[in-house]
Design a protein around this motif. Sequence first.
Motif, mmCIF file in Angstrom:
data_model
loop_
_atom_site.group_PDB
_atom_site.id
_atom_site.type_symbol
_atom_site.label_atom_id
_atom_site.label_comp_id
_atom_site.label_asym_id
_atom_site.label_seq_id
_atom_site.Cartn_x
_atom_site.Cartn_y
_atom_site.Cartn_z
ATOM 1 N N ARG A 115 0.826 -1.205 0.000
ATOM 2 C CA ARG A 115 0.000 0.000 0.000
ATOM 3 C C ARG A 115 0.864 1.261 0.000
ATOM 4 O O ARG A 115 0.538 2.262 -0.644
ATOM 5 C CB ARG A 115 -0.951 -0.023 1.192
ATOM 6 N N ASP A 116 1.997 1.196 0.692
ATOM 7 C CA ASP A 116 2.942 2.322 0.652
ATOM 8 C C ASP A 116 3.486 2.531 -0.759
ATOM 9 O O ASP A 116 3.823 3.651 -1.141
ATOM 10 C CB ASP A 116 4.104 2.080 1.618
ATOM 11 N N ALA A 117 3.565 1.426 -1.511
ATOM 12 C CA ALA A 117 4.064 1.494 -2.889
ATOM 13 C C ALA A 117 2.957 1.816 -3.889
ATOM 14 O O ALA A 117 3.203 1.848 -5.098
ATOM 15 C CB ALA A 117 4.733 0.178 -3.264
ATOM 16 N N GLY A 118 1.740 2.029 -3.394
ATOM 17 C CA GLY A 118 0.656 2.461 -4.263
ATOM 18 C C GLY A 118 -0.288 1.380 -4.744
ATOM 19 O O GLY A 118 -1.167 1.649 -5.563
ATOM 20 N N GLN A 119 -0.146 0.149 -4.234
ATOM 21 C CA GLN A 119 -1.032 -0.940 -4.646
ATOM 22 C C GLN A 119 -1.929 -1.349 -3.487
ATOM 23 O O GLN A 119 -1.448 -1.845 -2.461
ATOM 24 C CB GLN A 119 -0.232 -2.156 -5.117
ATOM 25 N N ASP A 120 -3.228 -1.142 -3.625
ATOM 26 C CA ASP A 120 -4.184 -1.552 -2.602
ATOM 27 C C ASP A 120 -4.450 -3.043 -2.776
ATOM 28 O O ASP A 120 -4.920 -3.477 -3.825
ATOM 29 C CB ASP A 120 -5.471 -0.747 -2.733
ATOM 30 N N ILE A 121 -4.138 -3.821 -1.775
ATOM 31 C CA ILE A 121 -4.272 -5.279 -1.861
ATOM 32 C C ILE A 121 -4.990 -5.791 -0.631
ATOM 33 O O ILE A 121 -4.846 -5.247 0.468
ATOM 34 C CB ILE A 121 -2.885 -5.947 -2.010
ATOM 35 N N GLU A 122 -5.773 -6.834 -0.808
ATOM 36 C CA GLU A 122 -6.545 -7.416 0.279
ATOM 37 C C GLU A 122 -6.107 -8.861 0.509
ATOM 38 O O GLU A 122 -5.484 -9.491 -0.350
ATOM 39 C CB GLU A 122 -8.044 -7.389 -0.059
ATOM 40 N N VAL A 123 -6.456 -9.387 1.674
ATOM 41 C CA VAL A 123 -6.251 -10.816 1.932
ATOM 42 C C VAL A 123 -7.320 -11.580 1.166
ATOM 43 O O VAL A 123 -8.518 -11.381 1.376
ATOM 44 C CB VAL A 123 -6.332 -11.125 3.441
ATOM 45 N N GLY A 124 -6.871 -12.456 0.278
ATOM 46 C CA GLY A 124 -7.816 -13.201 -0.549
ATOM 47 C C GLY A 124 -8.454 -14.370 0.164
ATOM 48 O O GLY A 124 -9.427 -14.944 -0.326
ATOM 49 N N GLY A 125 -7.919 -14.731 1.310
ATOM 50 C CA GLY A 125 -8.458 -15.852 2.070
ATOM 51 C C GLY A 125 -7.328 -16.677 2.656
ATOM 52 O O GLY A 125 -6.147 -16.399 2.449
ATOM 53 N N GLU A 126 -7.715 -17.697 3.429
ATOM 54 C CA GLU A 126 -6.742 -18.586 4.062
ATOM 55 C C GLU A 126 -6.601 -19.856 3.245
ATOM 56 O O GLU A 126 -7.599 -20.469 2.847
ATOM 57 C CB GLU A 126 -7.198 -18.931 5.477
ATOM 58 N N LEU A 127 -5.363 -20.256 2.992
ATOM 59 C CA LEU A 127 -5.081 -21.469 2.246
ATOM 60 C C LEU A 127 -4.538 -22.544 3.174
ATOM 61 O O LEU A 127 -3.905 -22.256 4.185
ATOM 62 C CB LEU A 127 -4.054 -21.195 1.141
ATOM 63 N N PHE A 128 -4.787 -23.788 2.808
ATOM 64 C CA PHE A 128 -4.227 -24.931 3.527
ATOM 65 C C PHE A 128 -2.945 -25.330 2.798
ATOM 66 O O PHE A 128 -2.985 -25.695 1.620
ATOM 67 C CB PHE A 128 -5.216 -26.094 3.542
ATOM 68 N N SER A 129 -1.829 -25.241 3.495
ATOM 69 C CA SER A 129 -0.563 -25.557 2.840
ATOM 70 C C SER A 129 0.061 -26.822 3.414
ATOM 71 O O SER A 129 0.100 -27.861 2.757
ATOM 72 C CB SER A 129 0.406 -24.380 2.957
ATOM 73 N N ASP A 130 0.522 -26.777 4.655
ATOM 74 C CA ASP A 130 1.203 -27.915 5.264
ATOM 75 C C ASP A 130 0.291 -28.771 6.127
ATOM 76 O O ASP A 130 0.747 -29.734 6.738
ATOM 77 C CB ASP A 130 2.377 -27.424 6.114
ATOM 78 N N ALA A 131 -0.967 -28.399 6.228
ATOM 79 C CA ALA A 131 -1.934 -29.180 7.000
ATOM 80 C C ALA A 131 -3.312 -28.995 6.382
ATOM 81 O O ALA A 131 -3.582 -27.972 5.737
ATOM 82 C CB ALA A 131 -1.954 -28.741 8.466
ATOM 83 N N MET A 132 -4.177 -29.968 6.579
ATOM 84 C CA MET A 132 -5.540 -29.894 6.062
ATOM 85 C C MET A 132 -6.421 -29.130 7.045
ATOM 86 O O MET A 132 -5.956 -28.605 8.051
ATOM 87 C CB MET A 132 -6.095 -31.296 5.812
#
Length: 322
Positions: free
Chosen positions: A257-274
């Motif tokens: 956001r400091d660099a000018g790109q408004d970004i949101e959390v797209g959601g939680e992913l399961f990576s190393d555990a289900m």
Amino acid sequence: MPTLRSLAAFALALGPLPALAQDPLNVVATVGMIGDVVGEVGGACVAVDVMMGPGIDPHLYQATANDVQTLNHAALIVYSGYSLEGQLADVLERYGARVPTLAAAEAGIDRGQLIATDDSYGVDPHVWMDVSLWAETVPAVAQALAEARPDCADAIATNAADYETQLEALHDWVGAAVATIPEQQRILVTAHDAFAYYGRAYGIEVAGIQGISTQAEAAIADIRQTAQLIARRGVPAIFVESTINPRTVEAVIAAARDAGQDIEVGGELFSDAMGDDNTAEGTYIGMIHANTITIVTALGGTPPALPDELGDWSEKWAMAAE
């Protein structure tokens, strides 16, 4: 009145008890993804105990006193291998000297198919992120279970074939889903580098703030570099992971956001555990399905309907096929 001798003769005439009438094989699996394969292939012939449940990071896990008790009662131990369970390696090696033990990924997946790394791992252990690769563990698991319970061999073979059909359909569905994301937005930014196989298999660029392992904190340079990538590419969403502290993601969002790109959390992913036990996401198919729905939707795509081959799975978990 029948005598003990006549009853014994009658029992012998009946032959061995049917497989499902015997006690299930006690199998200990290190992580949920392995445990689910064992459960699907073994069916009623196995009882699976998973050491690392939802939200547990296998890179950092150390065996507990309860784990030692669990392993002491195992008839078969199944783990992924390729250094995923790095801190458990000595424990698994000791038990492997006296209990049948299978490193499912190492037994089923040729090293030449793996993604090489320049860290202490040597190869990326997150092979379950490519469903077609993970399906290659099924025959190895089926063989180990059939050797331990030959009376269940036919049922195990049938279960394995059915599960492989489901995984093939899932693999094709994930590829079709990711392809709906607009090409310029087809970049997956996550907390750590666990999705390289997903990216390679399904045609999406992947950027992890941390490396393969989570043992070291992300450096300020890693956060800045990721934020610059997000700003340069106009990435609309970044993803947290169920086993990783979200603070590094939050730092990247602030820097972007400091660099000018408004970004949101797209959601939680399961990576190393289900996901949690007794939920759709607590199965391997559900883990990959949930991740794909989250990724594709947040990045502007439209997931297709699930294929017919996954209809039974969807119905079992009372899900509408997206």
